[in-house]
Design a protein around this motif. Structure first.
Motif, mmCIF file in Angstrom:
data_model
loop_
_atom_site.group_PDB
_atom_site.id
_atom_site.type_symbol
_atom_site.label_atom_id
_atom_site.label_comp_id
_atom_site.label_asym_id
_atom_site.label_seq_id
_atom_site.Cartn_x
_atom_site.Cartn_y
_atom_site.Cartn_z
ATOM 1 N N ASP A 81 11.396 1.673 -12.204
ATOM 2 C CA ASP A 81 11.529 1.449 -13.743
ATOM 3 C C ASP A 81 9.186 1.031 -13.529
ATOM 4 N N GLY A 82 8.600 1.489 -12.367
ATOM 5 C CA GLY A 82 7.196 1.247 -12.215
ATOM 6 C C GLY A 82 6.363 0.059 -12.316
ATOM 7 N N TRP A 83 7.411 -0.756 -12.789
ATOM 8 C CA TRP A 83 6.813 -2.124 -12.328
ATOM 9 C C TRP A 83 7.785 -3.156 -11.624
ATOM 10 N N ILE A 84 8.861 -3.556 -11.384
ATOM 11 C CA ILE A 84 9.304 -4.405 -11.205
ATOM 12 C C ILE A 84 9.012 -3.771 -9.529
ATOM 13 N N ILE A 85 8.221 -5.008 -8.112
ATOM 14 C CA ILE A 85 7.931 -4.468 -7.248
ATOM 15 C C ILE A 85 8.895 -5.389 -6.118
ATOM 16 N N GLN A 101 1.025 -1.638 0.001
ATOM 17 C CA GLN A 101 -0.126 0.003 -0.142
ATOM 18 C C GLN A 101 0.768 1.676 0.155
ATOM 19 N N ARG A 102 1.785 1.096 0.784
ATOM 20 C CA ARG A 102 3.016 2.378 1.073
ATOM 21 C C ARG A 102 2.697 3.662 -0.074
ATOM 22 N N HIS A 103 3.474 1.481 -1.081
ATOM 23 C CA HIS A 103 4.342 2.106 -2.215
ATOM 24 C C HIS A 103 4.318 2.212 -3.778
ATOM 25 N N GLY A 122 -7.323 -8.418 -5.992
ATOM 26 C CA GLY A 122 -7.692 -8.803 -7.272
ATOM 27 C C GLY A 122 -6.457 -9.017 -8.724
ATOM 28 N N ILE A 123 -5.600 -9.848 -8.332
ATOM 29 C CA ILE A 123 -4.414 -10.035 -8.721
ATOM 30 C C ILE A 123 -4.527 -11.054 -9.660
ATOM 31 N N THR A 124 -3.171 -11.725 -10.705
ATOM 32 C CA THR A 124 -3.365 -13.181 -11.182
ATOM 33 C C THR A 124 -1.880 -12.716 -11.523
ATOM 34 N N LEU A 148 0.661 -2.798 -6.360
ATOM 35 C CA LEU A 148 -0.266 -3.614 -6.879
ATOM 36 C C LEU A 148 -1.847 -2.599 -7.021
ATOM 37 N N GLU A 149 -2.077 -2.718 -7.437
ATOM 38 C CA GLU A 149 -3.208 -2.184 -8.405
ATOM 39 C C GLU A 149 -4.347 -3.464 -8.474
#
Length: 470
Positions: A161-165, A14-16, A50-52, A19-20
């Motif tokens: 890079d906006g997508w590596i978590i 949540q903090r960062h 709500g992720i796959t 995920l959506e």
């Protein structure tokens, strides 16, 4: 009451804003405890968030049968969770030999390349890796030892890079082990994690425990806070850098940029260093290859270098001091020779520009032309012309002159940067230099009263002249 493992992970998500709802996530899994736990908890949270999920495993083929058994374990574990698993094998040793890098660096490069390829193939939104708070502490210490600035001391970024978590970045390896035991999860053991010749392993097994026992029992948290502070301040400097980049860094070609020196001295040193790194990236280099000494030598060139002075940096990047700019580009350019399309368009190799040609009647030939455009009597020329890079000993008889001059002397007169000279296209009939594209034509095939057909050549592209300043 201590915060639960699940709550810590969800707080990090949540903090960062990791995920959506609706995200498809590629989860990197080696088979070790961290990645096994990462896949397990994301699988448990998948419905609520709500992720796959897609598991992804790269076999580095560094440990023989053990590596193969890791792959088998991962496939079976993903199947037990009902998840698809994408697997590949990479020849890390061969890659490292070709790139001249360490096994650790090569394995990481190949791993992220693989993960990004999987993500794009399956239209995934995120890539999750199992880095923990221990990894963060080790990384910060390793960069302190090697020498680093704010970017390096930012450590492992929660989102890259906006997508590596990194959902586990705020949990410790001890907490991972406890979670693994609670949920009775099996994991693979990688013996290379105990090899003492690797700096990270020395820090993990010797330096961190020493600092924890003798100096600060909460050293791990202190290093994580340092990384957090440095990350925020580094982000602010990057924000300041954006405006400066637009003002001071100008593209010249696909692998060449120049920095305007007009107000260089008014820029704070912290931002000058960042501008230099940004310019190197713009020229196709990797800023991560630049050491403190590289950047300081570049600054010296900017501050007090003489016109024409060249500084070489890693990745075949070079800087050339000009009168009012510094040119940054690849220092090597492959020689070329290609046939010119007449009429038509001919792209110039390794360049953002090309040469267009057309044949018109003399009556349709424009009386005035831009500097990037020249005209020849087509009937005086051979049917086939060539475009090539310069060669040693090239001489030209410039239009309107009686004698010849070497191309080197002409380039000096035209003030073409030394680093750009191999990129300037030369049009030739196989014997004579007809045109140095964007600069000057030769004396051959001039238009005359007898001319009936005209060959018009024009150089078109981002910077037709190839110059960076006057």
């Amino acid at each position: 009451m201590p915060e639960s493992f699940d709550h810590k992970v969800e707080s990090t998500l949540q903090r960062h804003g990791m995920l959506e709802k609706g995200d498809q996530v590629v989860v990197a899994i080696s088979g070790g405890p961290d990645s096994v736990v990462l896949l397990h908890i994301l699988h448990r949270l998948r419905i609520r968030w709500g992720i796959t999920l897609i598991a992804a495993h790269l076999n580095h083929a560094l440990r023989g049968q053990d590596s193969d058994e890791d792959a088998t374990f991962v496939a079976e574990y993903a199947a037990s969770l009902g998840l698809p698993c994408v697997m590949e094998t990479a020849d890390v040793k061969r890659y490292c030999k070709a790139q001249g890098c360490s096994i650790e660096t090569g394995a990481r490069d190949l791993r992220y390349t693989f993960l990004e390829r999987v993500a794009r193939t399956y239209n995934a939104d995120k890539i999750a890796t199992g880095h923990t708070a221990d990894d963060q502490a080790e990384t910060v210490l390793m960069r302190v030892i090697r020498g680093s600035g704010p970017d390096g001391l930012s450590g492992i970024r929660p989102v890259r890079d906006g997508w590596i978590i990194r959902p586990l970045l705020n949990v410790t390896r001890k907490e991972v082990t406890a979670y693994q035991a609670t949920h009775k999860l099996s994991a693979r053991f990688d013996a290379t994690n105990t090899e003492q010749h690797m700096l990270r392993n020395k820090i993990r097994h010797h330096l961190l425990p020493l600092l924890q026992d003798e100096y600060n029992p909460k050293i791990q948290g202190a290093l994580s806070r340092l990384a957090d502070v440095m990350r925020v301040e580094s982000n602010y400097l990057d924000w300041e850098l954006e405006a400066l980049t637009t003002q001071h860094i100008h593209p010249v070609n696909r692998d060449a940029v120049c920095i305007d020196l007009t107000s260089w001295q008014t820029i704070p040193v912290a931002l000058r260093r960042r501008l230099i790194r940004q310019a190197v990236q713009g020229a196709g280099g990797r800023s991560t290859r630049l050491t403190y000494d590289h950047v300081e030598r570049a600054q010296a060139l900017f501050d007090a270098g003489h016109a024409g002075q060249i500084l070489h940096l890693p990745d075949e990047i070079a800087l050339e001091r000009r009168k009012t700019t510094v040119l940054i580009c690849r220092s090597t350019s492959e020689p070329y020779q290609i046939e010119m399309n007449i009429p038509g368009t001919t792209p110039i190799p390794n360049s953002d520009y090309y040469i267009m040609t057309e044949i018109v009647d003399i009556s349709d030939s424009p009386k005035e032309r831009p500097p990037s455009c020249v005209a020849f009597d087509v009937d005086v020329l051979p049917s086939q012309l060539l475009i090539r890079s310069r060669r040693p000993g090239d001489r030209m008889k410039p239009f309107g002159m009686n004698g010849t001059k070497t191309l080197k002397k002409l380039f000096n007169e035209w003030d073409i940067p030394r680093l750009m000279r191999d990129r300037v296209p030369v049009v030739t009939d196989g014997v004579h230099l007809l045109w140095v594209a964007g600069h000057r034509r030769g004396n051959q095939a001039p238009l005359s009263e007898q001319t009936r057909k005209v060959l018009i050549m024009q150089q078109v592209g981002r910077l037709a002249s190839g110059r960076t300043d006057q």
